[in-house]
Design a protein around this motif. Structure first.
Motif, short mmCIF file in Angstrom:
data_model
loop_
_atom_site.label_atom_id
_atom_site.label_comp_id
_atom_site.label_asym_id
_atom_site.label_seq_id
_atom_site.Cartn_x
_atom_site.Cartn_y
_atom_site.Cartn_z
N ARG A 124 0.85 -1.20 0.00
CA ARG A 124 0.00 0.00 0.00
C ARG A 124 0.88 1.24 0.00
NH1 ARG A 124 -3.02 1.56 5.42
NH2 ARG A 124 -0.84 2.06 5.92
N VAL A 125 0.56 2.17 -0.90
CA VAL A 125 1.34 3.40 -1.04
C VAL A 125 0.40 4.59 -1.03
CG1 VAL A 125 2.91 4.71 -2.51
CG2 VAL A 125 3.13 2.22 -2.36
N ALA A 126 0.73 5.61 -0.23
CA ALA A 126 0.00 6.88 -0.24
C ALA A 126 1.02 7.98 0.00
CB ALA A 126 -1.08 6.90 0.82
N VAL A 127 1.28 8.80 -1.02
CA VAL A 127 2.28 9.85 -0.95
C VAL A 127 1.59 11.20 -0.96
CG1 VAL A 127 4.24 10.94 -2.11
CG2 VAL A 127 4.04 8.44 -2.08
N PRO B 143 -1.82 9.97 -6.04
CA PRO B 143 -0.68 9.09 -5.72
C PRO B 143 -0.99 8.17 -4.54
CG PRO B 143 -0.29 11.28 -4.86
CD PRO B 143 -1.60 11.35 -5.58
N SER B 144 -1.95 7.30 -4.75
CA SER B 144 -2.39 6.42 -3.67
C SER B 144 -2.97 5.16 -4.28
CB SER B 144 -3.45 7.13 -2.81
OG SER B 144 -3.94 6.26 -1.82
N GLY B 145 -2.57 4.01 -3.76
CA GLY B 145 -3.11 2.75 -4.26
C GLY B 145 -2.29 1.58 -3.76
N THR B 146 -2.49 0.41 -4.35
CA THR B 146 -1.76 -0.79 -3.96
C THR B 146 -1.18 -1.47 -5.20
OG1 THR B 146 -3.76 -2.16 -4.10
CG2 THR B 146 -3.24 -1.19 -1.95
N VAL B 147 -0.06 -2.19 -4.99
CA VAL B 147 0.55 -2.99 -6.05
C VAL B 147 0.89 -4.35 -5.47
CG1 VAL B 147 1.53 -1.03 -7.31
CG2 VAL B 147 2.85 -2.10 -5.48
N ARG B 148 1.03 -5.32 -6.37
CA ARG B 148 1.49 -6.66 -5.95
C ARG B 148 2.97 -6.78 -6.26
NH1 ARG B 148 -0.33 -11.42 -4.39
NH2 ARG B 148 -2.50 -10.75 -4.55
N LEU B 149 3.75 -7.08 -5.23
CA LEU B 149 5.19 -7.27 -5.38
C LEU B 149 5.49 -8.74 -5.63
CD1 LEU B 149 6.46 -5.06 -2.39
CD2 LEU B 149 6.38 -4.45 -4.82
N PRO B 150 6.64 -9.01 -6.20
CA PRO B 150 7.04 -10.42 -6.34
C PRO B 150 7.25 -11.04 -4.96
CG PRO B 150 8.84 -8.96 -6.95
CD PRO B 150 7.64 -8.10 -6.79
#
Length: 793
Positions: free
Chosen positions: A593-596, A636-643
């Motif tokens: 989760r990222v929120a900048v 600039p906010s959302g989620t990503v799937r990491l390896p």
């Protein structure tokens, strides 16, 4: 009975989940389909906003704030450009909201409607009527609350159209009657007294005043009639020894109450008016309750008087500026009096062309009689065209002037309203008498008082705000080095269990400055505060270039204690990008989760920066081991799937802000790189981003005075997000540029007790900074800000 403010430190109502309304808190972007974050290369955006219709054409925007559990709810402007008042009702099952417009209906925004058992064979009718403080039939928002089971019924009575008289078991209806089973009840109403001359601008926005009346505990054994008479209510009065104050326009911000039943279920009612002509709340005294709990709540803002008139032989005058909403979009469009002067009075009738023929009004106060055939703007500007420096509009009928007669025209000189009696007193002054006019457009202090009365409403709701019993904040609001700076502000008082809170946005007048604020110490009221630059418009009659404001909200909330004193700076440079402190970068399993927040000042106040039609462009990019995982040019906010497993993650955020209102932080570029691994058991873990803190001794215009050698020094600290163990950091490097990054020179960096002392190379003007730092845990930060602050000699 006169009560000191310290007597108000009372326990709140029973602890139940309570939802109210927040307007603009956490500085989420305003709702717009164009602003919704778009998923690109794997970045899942934050939840989108939705617009809810409340009936009568009114709408509100609900914007989820990440996964914090909070949602911002803001009324959207109506067809005339103004935002309405709100009524919010919260029970154990959910929250409804409606505007104060008679056509609006309670609309569920959270939870679900309560299921009532309406099959009682012994149901009895309750009949209602409402009278305003002027003795006329009044509008009322009525709530009947079952003190045994927590069931609630709402009846809305509006004078136009007249309510029906059918009796029903429905939870909401526009009638004067409700069917309920016999029992113990709370029967309370907000009674809104309309202006003496019914306004054509809509009763939903302009009321004369609001009263809370009724019985918080009463027995219903058979058919009854409740007559809600606002004349039985007492004016809430606040005195401020040591300070001259008055309630400014929109300063009567909130009237509400909480009522808990015997089983702990509860209801919370809040009314936030849009505009009151006399800026007063009224409360009907009540006996102490014996079933459950009851709490009445009000919120009032007091400032130094903005306008005062005194005249020989005249009684005490109560001047008020005409409502600026109808003649301006921002406070700088609205002319006001600044300072003290003595003016002769010239009665110019209705300020028609015939009335003004041959008049020379230079240096005079023009006394104008309000006319239904002319707008206030036309009357005032006619007098101004003949030289009047100040216009006083006196009413030609009972009460206060409520109808501007037209909008969309700016006033040329300060324009004040008086009621008929006070206006006649000015008209009958002795020949050659002078009127003393005093104006204070920038109050050096503000009392923002959240008042509570538990278990009853006293006979005399009079309060004394003693400075020695209040918490004091010194608010410093910083602006641009050479450009004029304007601001708006809002303070948000959170109550126990709130997920939302209602507030009001005010212009912060006077540009960059320090102001003293007073609040009631109360462990159950936790405050949050936000500043908006430039000033947020309160109407949209005069088109301007679109602007993305810098919204800065303080991190967290704070409950103040007795005699607490705080320094609360906002907008202190340098302004950089940083993770949202309420939503730190966090990994759960392989979801990141990222929120900048692109707007983060030197004191941690923060707000969202995003791509906007004003020319602002932002770009968020996330990589794992160099491979692009997700990116967006929008929120600039959302989620990503990491390896899965271990990887080296980089989050970079770039922002270009070329807007005309700012000359600082026109370009920022920040990259955080850190090691990350799949979290054990899928538990969330905050990631070890390295965060720089700059402490620069700027003045209120974000300028630094260089020493005799032309050098500037400041302190730098490096830390990780709260809750993450720190690791030793190596010596950072900082470069400085005085030509917007075209050339760079290294700064001297010397270790200090808790960080580093940075000494910039000699220069002057807007200085840019470039930082590289890393710690022994593998976290790295690279940060560039063009035009960080101004160096002056």
């Amino acid at each position: 009975m006169t009560m000191p403010v310290s007597a108000l430190h009372k326990t709140s109502a029973a602890a139940v989940t309570s939802l109210a309304v927040v307007v603009g808190l956490f500085t989420a972007a305003p709702w717009s389909a164009a602003n919704a974050a778009t998923a690109t290369d794997g970045l899942a955006p934050a939840p989108a906003a939705r617009v809810v219709s409340l009936g009568g054409g009114a709408e509100v925007a609900l914007t989820p704030l990440g996964d914090t559990g909070a949602t911002s709810l803001a009324p959207l402007p109506g067809a005339d450009g103004t935002t309405p008042g709100l009524v919010v009702a919260t029970s154990n099952t959910g929250t409804t909201v409606q505007t104060t417009d008679a056509a609006s209906t309670p609309t569920m925004i959270d939870g679900h409607a309560a299921l009532l058992d309406t099959s009682a064979a012994d149901a009895v009718p309750l009949h209602f009527s409402a009278v305003g403080r002027d003795g006329r039939p009044a509008q009322a928002y009525i709530t009947v609350f079952d003190l045994e089971h927590g069931a609630a019924w709402t009846r809305q009575m509006a004078t136009d159209p007249a309510p029906g008289n059918e009796c029903s078991e429905a939870t909401f209806a526009r009638t004067t009657c409700v069917l309920i089973p016999p029992g113990e009840y709370s029967v309370m109403a907000f009674v809104t007294t309309l202006p003496a001359q019914k306004p054509t601008i809509g009763a939903s926005r302009t009321f004369q005043n609001i009263s809370l009346v009724g019985e918080p505990e009463t027995t219903v054994g058979g058919e009854r009639t409740f007559a809600f008479d606002a004349r039985d209510a007492r004016q809430l009065t606040i005195t401020t020894p040591g300070r001259s104050t008055k309630v400014p326009p929109q300063g009567a911000m909130l009237i509400g109450y909480d009522r808990a039943a015997a089983d702990g279920s509860a209801i919370h009612l809040d009314m936030r008016p849009a505009y009151l002509l006399d800026q007063h709340f009224y409360l009907q005294p009540t006996p102490q309750v014996s079933i459950g709990t009851f709490q009445a709540r009000t919120r009032a803002r007091l400032e130094a008087p903005d306008i005062a008139l005194t005249a020989p032989t005249a009684p005490t005058l109560h001047p008020e500026y005409v409502d600026p909403t109808w003649f301006s979009d921002v406070s700088s469009d609205f002319p006001v009096v600044n300072g003290r002067s003595r003016l002769p009075v010239v009665d110019v009738g209705r300020a028609t062309a015939a009335d003004l023929a041959g008049q020379q009004l230079h240096g005079a106060l023009a006394l104008v009689t309000h006319s239904a055939d002319m707008s206030i703007a036309e009357q005032s500007n006619n007098a101004a065209a003949h030289g009047a420096g100040l216009v006083v509009i006196r009413n030609d009928g009972p009460g206060d002037i409520s109808d501007p007669g037209g909008t969309g025209v700016k006033l040329q000189v300060p324009t004040i309203r008086l009621n008929r009696a006070e206006g006649l007193a000015l008209a009958h002054l002795p020949e050659a008498a002078m009127v003393t006019v005093e104006g204070e457009p920038v109050s050096p202090y503000v009392y923002d008082l959240y008042l509570k009365e538990k278990d009853r409403i006293p006979e005399d709701p009079t309060y004394v705000a003693l400075l020695g019993q209040l918490a004091t904040q010194e608010r410093q609001v910083y602006g641009q080095p050479t450009l004029p700076s304007t601001f708006s502000e809002s303070a948000y008082p959170w109550q126990p269990g709130n997920s939302f809170v209602v507030s009001t946005l005010f212009p912060f007048k006077g540009g960059p400055r320090t102001r003293t604020e007073y609040r009631i110490p109360d462990p159950d009221t936790a405050w949050n505060y936000a500043v908006f630059a430039p000033e947020s418009p309160y109407n949209a009659m005069f088109p301007k270039t679109p602007v993305l404001p810098m919204n800065l909200a303080m991190p967290g909330r704070h409950a103040y204690s007795v005699r607490e004193q705080d320094q609360l700076p906002f907008g202190r440079a340098p302004i950089m990008a940083a993770p949202n402190p309420a939503r730190p970068v966090q990994r759960t399993g392989d979801q990141l989760r990222v929120a900048v927040d692109g707007f983060t000042d030197a004191d941690g106040n923060h707000g969202t920066e995003y791509t906007h039609p004003s020319g602002v462009h932002t770009h968020l990019e996330i990589r794992a081991d160099g491979a692009l995982i997700g990116e967006t040019d929008n929120l600039p906010s959302g989620t990503v799937r990491l390896p899965g497993g271990e990887s080296r993650v980089s989050i970079s955020f770039t922002a270009d802000n070329p807007q005309a209102w700012t000359e600082l932080s026109t370009h920022t570029d920040t990259a955080w790189t850190f090691p990350s691994t799949t979290t054990a058991g899928g538990a969330p873990e905050i990631q070890p981003l390295l965060l720089p803190d700059y402490d620069v001794g700027v003045d209120l215009h974000n300028r630094v005075q260089a020493d005799l050698q032309g050098r500037v020094a400041f302190d730098l600290r490096l830390r990780r997000a709260d809750g993450i163990p720190s690791t030793p950091a190596g010596e950072p490097t900082i470069d400085a540029s005085y030509d917007d990054g075209a050339t760079w020179r290294p700064a001297d960096v010397i270790r200090s007790t808790d960080g580093w002392r940075v000494e910039l190379p000699a220069g002057s003007g807007l200085v840019s900074l470039r930082l590289h730092a890393e710690d022994t845990g593998g976290s790295v930060v690279d940060q560039t800000v063009v035009r960080a602050f101004d160096v002056v000699h």
